[in-house]
Enzyme design. Structure first.
Site, PDB file in Angstrom:
ATOM      1  N   HIS A 396       0.828  -1.206   0.000  1.00  0.00           N
ATOM      2  CA  HIS A 396       0.000   0.000   0.000  1.00  0.00           C
ATOM      3  C   HIS A 396       0.866   1.262   0.000  1.00  0.00           C
ATOM      4  O   HIS A 396       0.686   2.160  -0.828  1.00  0.00           O
ATOM      5  CB  HIS A 396      -0.894  -0.040   1.242  1.00  0.00           C
ATOM      6  CG  HIS A 396      -1.811   1.122   1.393  1.00  0.00           C
ATOM      7  ND1 HIS A 396      -3.135   1.079   1.028  1.00  0.00           N
ATOM      8  CD2 HIS A 396      -1.610   2.383   1.879  1.00  0.00           C
ATOM      9  CE1 HIS A 396      -3.703   2.238   1.272  1.00  0.00           C
ATOM     10  NE2 HIS A 396      -2.796   3.052   1.793  1.00  0.00           N
ATOM     11  N   GLU A 397       1.796   1.328   0.935  1.00  0.00           N
ATOM     12  CA  GLU A 397       2.630   2.534   1.046  1.00  0.00           C
ATOM     13  C   GLU A 397       3.539   2.700  -0.165  1.00  0.00           C
ATOM     14  O   GLU A 397       3.836   3.829  -0.578  1.00  0.00           O
ATOM     15  CB  GLU A 397       3.442   2.503   2.341  1.00  0.00           C
ATOM     16  CG  GLU A 397       2.610   2.466   3.617  1.00  0.00           C
ATOM     17  CD  GLU A 397       1.593   3.589   3.716  1.00  0.00           C
ATOM     18  OE1 GLU A 397       1.812   4.663   3.109  1.00  0.00           O
ATOM     19  OE2 GLU A 397       0.563   3.397   4.381  1.00  0.00           O
ATOM     20  N   HIS A 400       1.795   4.661  -2.779  1.00  0.00           N
ATOM     21  CA  HIS A 400       1.963   6.103  -2.567  1.00  0.00           C
ATOM     22  C   HIS A 400       3.357   6.560  -3.016  1.00  0.00           C
ATOM     23  O   HIS A 400       3.514   7.596  -3.667  1.00  0.00           O
ATOM     24  CB  HIS A 400       1.805   6.446  -1.086  1.00  0.00           C
ATOM     25  CG  HIS A 400       0.422   6.279  -0.553  1.00  0.00           C
ATOM     26  ND1 HIS A 400      -0.694   6.782  -1.185  1.00  0.00           N
ATOM     27  CD2 HIS A 400      -0.027   5.684   0.590  1.00  0.00           C
ATOM     28  CE1 HIS A 400      -1.773   6.501  -0.465  1.00  0.00           C
ATOM     29  NE2 HIS A 400      -1.402   5.837   0.607  1.00  0.00           N
ATOM     30  N   HIS A 403       3.764   6.635  -6.708  1.00  0.00           N
ATOM     31  CA  HIS A 403       2.973   7.774  -7.181  1.00  0.00           C
ATOM     32  C   HIS A 403       3.788   9.060  -7.031  1.00  0.00           C
ATOM     33  O   HIS A 403       3.912   9.862  -7.965  1.00  0.00           O
ATOM     34  CB  HIS A 403       1.685   7.837  -6.367  1.00  0.00           C
ATOM     35  CG  HIS A 403       0.648   8.763  -6.906  1.00  0.00           C
ATOM     36  ND1 HIS A 403      -0.619   8.853  -6.368  1.00  0.00           N
ATOM     37  CD2 HIS A 403       0.666   9.662  -7.918  1.00  0.00           C
ATOM     38  CE1 HIS A 403      -1.331   9.752  -7.039  1.00  0.00           C
ATOM     39  NE2 HIS A 403      -0.569  10.262  -7.985  1.00  0.00           N
TER      40      HIS A 403
END
Length: 605
Positions: A396-397, A400, A403
């Site tokens: 998940h991280e 980020h 991104h």
């Protein structure tokens, strides 16, 4: 407890962790001295902004110069703030980091005050004139979208005097978050959890999630009660802090002429109100699906009815143990459809460049985040515990972080950020891709059960907890806007009522402890932040579906999406990538994915 048990259960100090598992702080600043020198240099350059005050009408070169200087100074400030925050996040006992955060907040306030003249002066020039200037000046043309957005919001931009005042108030408002963080990370004291054998386990922000997923039901219950009771003990204080945060949201919305704090939150990033409303309405309409899941899990656990501490109970008899390096390899393999360069950058960041502060340590705050600034690595703070849940968090991280990496590489400083609305798409996209990859390569029944559990844990957070917090947040803001006061008891009662609706008759409710959930989430301190977790996971699965099917064009559209930064409005960026968030179709599709996991779980168990 024996000395051997104390040694086994105690959290290690940060310095005892191998350097390769600690964030690469020296790549940002060598230490406090270099940070302080940069802060002093930053403050010395701030007056350069003042030299442009009142001169923006002189020609296109002046607005371009002012905006460029503002962005360069803003990026330097971002690095200063990040370093202080990250140091404190991995070690709440670092008093120097707390001091640095305070000094950085002061610099942020001075920066906001010094740059406050820019937007009012630009608006005074007029949209037609400024946009004509963008055709004459390449350096100003970069700001065209930003200028168009400024004029979209012009009715909420105040005079330079009021903008300066609001900017200087930022330091005062920052104190609300600082007090909450200090209380949560340093002052809360948790009783040790006790397992079924009588052994004691320390409860901390960085360890509680692992305890709640233990196969030992006695330990799970003890850890949950310890965690909730510590928050209940500080209930009145936490209620006062949160009320102040909501009043800040209401004040800022009114100061800028918005009808409500919700309107302010949505208008700022151009999200239609209908998207917000349909998110909460869809959640409530789908609660029977959650009730079905709770009952299925209770049956699998041999329980007549679930309790809160059973939500994360493992169903797999042999939950897989996964080392950090193994997880990085699996995640990179799963993201290969986005291109070899994408996967290689992820591997290097995790294994060589030390993006991640990996393991739980004494004083490390709970939860996980990805954070950085343009020109830095996209760092991650987490607490690895050798399981699928840890892998899910890292995945998940890294969504980020990748991104951020693509945005920072592609966009000029003015667009080198992005809204939460799109941020939570990237993180959940990573999880959808990695989960699908593992389902395809790991056919062992126990591993597949564990994978379904990981998926349900993620959906539980994003499609259950966060929408409940969003409903809570909406009601709290409405009451404050109506002039009502809110006590700890009021907040607990509202939270418990929402959980009672969410659980139905499938989960037993401990009203006081369940009611303390609002106090456990710092997410509520960001104005109408939490509903975007539900929209994010919806868009993520919609975008992952064609990529998983081998659609190369969809993969390319996704990489373009995470490279856009704030150069495009969030809803428009998602539309270009292939998902319409103004329609409930994406959220309905995500609920179909959720239901498929429940179906699979029922077959496997």
């Amino acid at each position: 407890m024996s000395a051997e048990e104390q040694t086994r259960n105690a959290l290690p100090v940060k310095e005892s962790i191998e350097k390769r598992y600690r964030w690469n702080s020296e790549s940002v600043f060598s230490g406090t001295e270099e940070w302080s020198l940069e802060l002093a240099s930053f403050l010395q350059e701030l007056p350069e902004l003042n030299k442009l005050n009142g001169r923006l009408a002189e020609g296109p070169a002046l607005p371009a110069a002012a905006l460029d200087l503002r962005d360069r100074l803003g990026n330097r400030l971002g690095k200063l703030i990040f370093y202080a925050v990250m140091r404190g996040a991995v070690d709440s006992g670092d008093a120097e980091a707390r001091s640095m955060e305070s000094r950085a907040a002061g610099a942020e306030s001075r920066f906001a005050e010094a740059s406050a003249f820019i937007e009012p002066e630009l608006i005074a020039l007029g949209e037609e004139r400024l946009l004509a200037w963008t055709a004459e000046s390449p350096s100003l043309a970069v700001y065209r979208h930003w200028l168009e957005d400024l004029f979209r919001q012009r009715s909420h931009v105040r005079s330079r005097e009021i903008e300066a005042l609001l900017g200087s108030a930022g330091e005062v408002f920052a104190g609300i978050d600082s007090v909450r963080d200090a209380l949560a990370d340093s002052d809360l004291r948790f009783d040790d959890a006790v397992d079924s054998q009588g052994a004691r386990h320390p409860v901390a922000q960085s360890s509680v999630e692992a305890l709640l997923s233990s196969p030992d039901r006695t330990l799970r219950r003890s850890a949950w009660e310890s965690y909730c009771d510590a928050h209940l003990a500080f209930g009145p204080t936490l209620a006062a802090i949160y009320s102040a945060a909501v009043k800040k949201d209401v004040f800022l919305a009114r100061a800028r002429g918005y009808g409500s704090s919700l309107e302010a939150a949505l208008f700022g990033v151009n999200i239609p109100r209908s998207v917000y409303d349909q998110t909460l309405a869809t959640f409530r309409s789908r609660l029977p699906l959650w009730h079905r899941y709770w009952k299925a899990k209770a049956a699998a656990l041999g329980l007549e009815k679930m309790s809160h501490w059973d939500i994360w109970a493992p169903l797999s008899k042999k939950p897989p143990k996964i080392g950090y390096e193994q997880a990085v390899g699996w995640i990179a393999d799963a993201l290969e459809p986005l291109g070899g360069d994408y996967a290689a950058a992820l591997r290097k960041g995790c294994l060589e460049d030390r993006w991640v502060d990996v393991y739980p340590t004494e004083g490390k705050g709970g939860g996980a985040f990805s954070y950085g600034a343009q020109g830095l690595f996209p760092f991650i703070k987490m607490s690895w515990t050798d399981d699928l849940s840890s892998m899910s968090t890292l995945t998940h991280e890294l969504g980020h972080s990748m991104h951020s990496l693509h945005t920072w590489k592609t966009q000029p400083p003015v667009y080198a950020d992005y809204s939460i609305f799109v941020a939570e798409v990237a993180s959940n996209f990573h999880q959808a891709m990695t989960r699908a990859h593992l389902f395809s390569i790991e056919k062992d029944r126990e591993f597949q059960i564990a994978l379904v559990e990981e998926a349900m844990e993620n959906f539980h957070r994003y499609f259950f907890i966060m929408p409940i917090l969003a409903l809570f947040e909406k009601e709290v803001h409405s009451r404050i806007e109506a002039g009502e006061g809110l006590t700890d008891g009021d907040l607990r009662a509202l939270m418990a009522k929402l959980f009672a609706e969410g659980y139905g008759d499938a989960v037993m409710l401990d009203e006081d402890r369940e009611g303390s959930t609002w106090a456990q989430f710092g997410h509520l301190y960001a104005n109408f932040y939490v509903f975007q977790y539900a929209t994010g996971i919806s868009a993520a699965h919609a975008l992952a579906k064609p990529v998983l099917a081998g659609d190369r064009a969809a993969a390319e559209r996704y990489v373009e999406f995470i490279s856009a930064g704030s150069s495009v409005y969030p809803v428009d960026a998602l539309a270009r990538a292939g998902v319409d968030m103004t329609s409930p179709a994406a959220m309905d599709s995500a609920y179909e994915v959720l239901e498929s996991y429940i179906d699979l779980l029922e077959r496997l168990i």
